[in-house]
Design a protein around this motif. Structure first.
Motif, PDB file in Angstrom:
ATOM      1  N   GLY A  17       0.858  -1.175   0.000  1.00  0.00           N
ATOM      2  CA  GLY A  17       0.000   0.000   0.000  1.00  0.00           C
ATOM      3  C   GLY A  17       0.892   1.221   0.000  1.00  0.00           C
ATOM      4  O   GLY A  17       2.070   1.154  -0.334  1.00  0.00           O
ATOM      5  N   PHE A  18       0.341   2.337   0.396  1.00  0.00           N
ATOM      6  CA  PHE A  18       1.149   3.544   0.453  1.00  0.00           C
ATOM      7  C   PHE A  18       0.699   4.410   1.623  1.00  0.00           C
ATOM      8  O   PHE A  18      -0.391   4.254   2.161  1.00  0.00           O
ATOM      9  N   ALA A  19       1.597   5.286   2.009  1.00  0.00           N
ATOM     10  CA  ALA A  19       1.322   6.253   3.073  1.00  0.00           C
ATOM     11  C   ALA A  19       1.409   7.641   2.453  1.00  0.00           C
ATOM     12  O   ALA A  19       2.244   7.897   1.590  1.00  0.00           O
ATOM     13  N   ARG A  20       0.534   8.509   2.908  1.00  0.00           N
ATOM     14  CA  ARG A  20       0.549   9.887   2.423  1.00  0.00           C
ATOM     15  C   ARG A  20       0.883  10.818   3.582  1.00  0.00           C
ATOM     16  O   ARG A  20       0.497  10.567   4.713  1.00  0.00           O
ATOM     17  N   PHE A  21       1.562  11.896   3.248  1.00  0.00           N
ATOM     18  CA  PHE A  21       1.990  12.866   4.245  1.00  0.00           C
ATOM     19  C   PHE A  21       1.625  14.265   3.792  1.00  0.00           C
ATOM     20  O   PHE A  21       1.330  14.498   2.625  1.00  0.00           O
ATOM     21  N   THR A  22       1.710  15.191   4.723  1.00  0.00           N
ATOM     22  CA  THR A  22       1.498  16.594   4.388  1.00  0.00           C
ATOM     23  C   THR A  22       2.839  17.258   4.153  1.00  0.00           C
ATOM     24  O   THR A  22       3.874  16.766   4.584  1.00  0.00           O
ATOM     25  N   THR A  23       2.829  18.383   3.462  1.00  0.00           N
ATOM     26  CA  THR A  23       4.054  19.154   3.246  1.00  0.00           C
ATOM     27  C   THR A  23       4.307  20.103   4.411  1.00  0.00           C
ATOM     28  O   THR A  23       5.347  20.750   4.465  1.00  0.00           O
ATOM     29  N   VAL A  24       3.350  20.175   5.326  1.00  0.00           N
ATOM     30  CA  VAL A  24       3.462  21.025   6.511  1.00  0.00           C
ATOM     31  C   VAL A  24       3.205  20.132   7.728  1.00  0.00           C
ATOM     32  O   VAL A  24       2.234  19.379   7.733  1.00  0.00           O
ATOM     33  N   PRO A  25       4.054  20.191   8.738  1.00  0.00           N
ATOM     34  CA  PRO A  25       3.830  19.345   9.925  1.00  0.00           C
ATOM     35  C   PRO A  25       2.462  19.604  10.560  1.00  0.00           C
ATOM     36  O   PRO A  25       2.001  20.745  10.634  1.00  0.00           O
ATOM     37  N   TYR A  26       1.817  18.528  11.010  1.00  0.00           N
ATOM     38  CA  TYR A  26       0.494  18.615  11.627  1.00  0.00           C
ATOM     39  C   TYR A  26       0.550  19.402  12.924  1.00  0.00           C
ATOM     40  O   TYR A  26       1.492  19.263  13.710  1.00  0.00           O
ATOM     41  N   ASN A  27      -0.444  20.227  13.137  1.00  0.00           N
ATOM     42  CA  ASN A  27      -0.609  20.904  14.427  1.00  0.00           C
ATOM     43  C   ASN A  27      -2.068  21.288  14.591  1.00  0.00           C
ATOM     44  O   ASN A  27      -2.835  21.260  13.629  1.00  0.00           O
ATOM     45  N   THR A  28      -2.433  21.626  15.775  1.00  0.00           N
ATOM     46  CA  THR A  28      -3.833  21.981  16.064  1.00  0.00           C
ATOM     47  C   THR A  28      -3.975  23.451  16.442  1.00  0.00           C
ATOM     48  O   THR A  28      -4.977  23.834  17.041  1.00  0.00           O
ATOM     49  N   SER A  29      -2.989  24.261  16.090  1.00  0.00           N
ATOM     50  CA  SER A  29      -3.065  25.676  16.446  1.00  0.00           C
ATOM     51  C   SER A  29      -4.238  26.344  15.721  1.00  0.00           C
ATOM     52  O   SER A  29      -4.589  25.985  14.595  1.00  0.00           O
ATOM     53  N   GLU A  30      -4.814  27.304  16.384  1.00  0.00           N
ATOM     54  CA  GLU A  30      -6.002  27.980  15.855  1.00  0.00           C
ATOM     55  C   GLU A  30      -5.726  28.687  14.531  1.00  0.00           C
ATOM     56  O   GLU A  30      -6.573  28.694  13.641  1.00  0.00           O
ATOM     57  N   GLU A  31      -4.534  29.250  14.366  1.00  0.00           N
ATOM     58  CA  GLU A  31      -4.236  29.968  13.121  1.00  0.00           C
ATOM     59  C   GLU A  31      -4.079  29.031  11.924  1.00  0.00           C
ATOM     60  O   GLU A  31      -4.202  29.457  10.784  1.00  0.00           O
ATOM     61  N   ASP A  32      -3.844  27.742  12.167  1.00  0.00           N
ATOM     62  CA  ASP A  32      -3.703  26.786  11.061  1.00  0.00           C
ATOM     63  C   ASP A  32      -4.932  25.906  10.852  1.00  0.00           C
ATOM     64  O   ASP A  32      -4.900  24.987  10.032  1.00  0.00           O
ATOM     65  N   ILE A  33      -6.011  26.184  11.544  1.00  0.00           N
ATOM     66  CA  ILE A  33      -7.189  25.303  11.458  1.00  0.00           C
ATOM     67  C   ILE A  33      -7.757  25.248  10.042  1.00  0.00           C
ATOM     68  O   ILE A  33      -8.293  24.222   9.622  1.00  0.00           O
ATOM     69  N   ASP A  34      -7.599  26.298   9.261  1.00  0.00           N
ATOM     70  CA  ASP A  34      -8.111  26.317   7.887  1.00  0.00           C
ATOM     71  C   ASP A  34      -7.029  26.016   6.849  1.00  0.00           C
ATOM     72  O   ASP A  34      -7.296  26.079   5.652  1.00  0.00           O
ATOM     73  N   ASN A  35      -5.831  25.699   7.283  1.00  0.00           N
ATOM     74  CA  ASN A  35      -4.725  25.429   6.362  1.00  0.00           C
ATOM     75  C   ASN A  35      -4.842  23.997   5.844  1.00  0.00           C
ATOM     76  O   ASN A  35      -4.520  23.043   6.532  1.00  0.00           O
ATOM     77  N   LYS A  36      -5.295  23.852   4.608  1.00  0.00           N
ATOM     78  CA  LYS A  36      -5.503  22.518   4.047  1.00  0.00           C
ATOM     79  C   LYS A  36      -4.203  21.738   3.909  1.00  0.00           C
ATOM     80  O   LYS A  36      -4.211  20.516   3.882  1.00  0.00           O
ATOM     81  N   PHE A  37      -3.060  22.417   3.831  1.00  0.00           N
ATOM     82  CA  PHE A  37      -1.777  21.717   3.709  1.00  0.00           C
ATOM     83  C   PHE A  37      -1.361  21.050   5.019  1.00  0.00           C
ATOM     84  O   PHE A  37      -0.505  20.179   5.025  1.00  0.00           O
ATOM     85  N   VAL A  38      -1.954  21.453   6.125  1.00  0.00           N
ATOM     86  CA  VAL A  38      -1.670  20.856   7.433  1.00  0.00           C
ATOM     87  C   VAL A  38      -2.545  19.632   7.663  1.00  0.00           C
ATOM     88  O   VAL A  38      -2.095  18.638   8.227  1.00  0.00           O
TER      89      VAL A  38
END
Length: 136
Positions: A17-38
């Motif tokens: 199979g395969f694994a997918r990753f984001t180009t931006v490290p995951y976080n739950t900060s409020e300013e990144d809540i709408d960042n689709k790359f996260v």
């Protein structure tokens, strides 16, 4: 996952199979809540950030190398190598993944109508947290 019978349960899990990753490290900060790359690992979304990602001086080298070698999607064999390099047991993680798959099939078995001489194909999106707990 190929299911040939739900009662009794008979399922076959393809080991590649395969694994997918984001180009931006995951976080739950409020300013990144709408960042689709996260939050979204879909390659069709992440590819729009790879150019910016490659120029970001704060990006670590392994993530940059990922973008060069195959974007945000890697094979299970490559994932296995990377996890082994940081001390994570692939066999244990695979067992946890199978456990989640089997539990989900058991939960669904009463809701899938029986069809003679038929089979069902299922794809699974599983996530692992920092403690290697597997989530559906």
């Amino acid at each position: 996952v190929t299911v040939t019978s739900f009662n009794p349960l008979e399922a076959f899990v393809y080991k590649d199979g395969f694994a997918r990753f984001t180009t931006v490290p995951y976080n739950t900060s409020e300013e990144d809540i709408d960042n689709k790359f996260v939050h979204l690992t879909n390659s069709s979304i992440q590819r729009h950030n790879e150019d910016n990602f490659m120029q970001d001086e704060d990006s670590d080298m392994l993530r940059r190398e990922d973008a060069i070698l195959g974007g945000t999607k890697i094979s299970f064999s490559m994932l296995q190598q990377r996890l082994k390099a940081i001390g994570i047991d692939w066999a244990l993680l695979w067992t946890k993944m199978i456990d989640v798959i089997l539990k989900s099939l058991c939960m669904a078995e009463d809701h899938i109508p029986h069809q003679v001489n038929a089979f069902e194909l299922f794809g699974y999106d599983l996530m692992m947290d920092s403690k290697m707990k597997v989530w559906l």
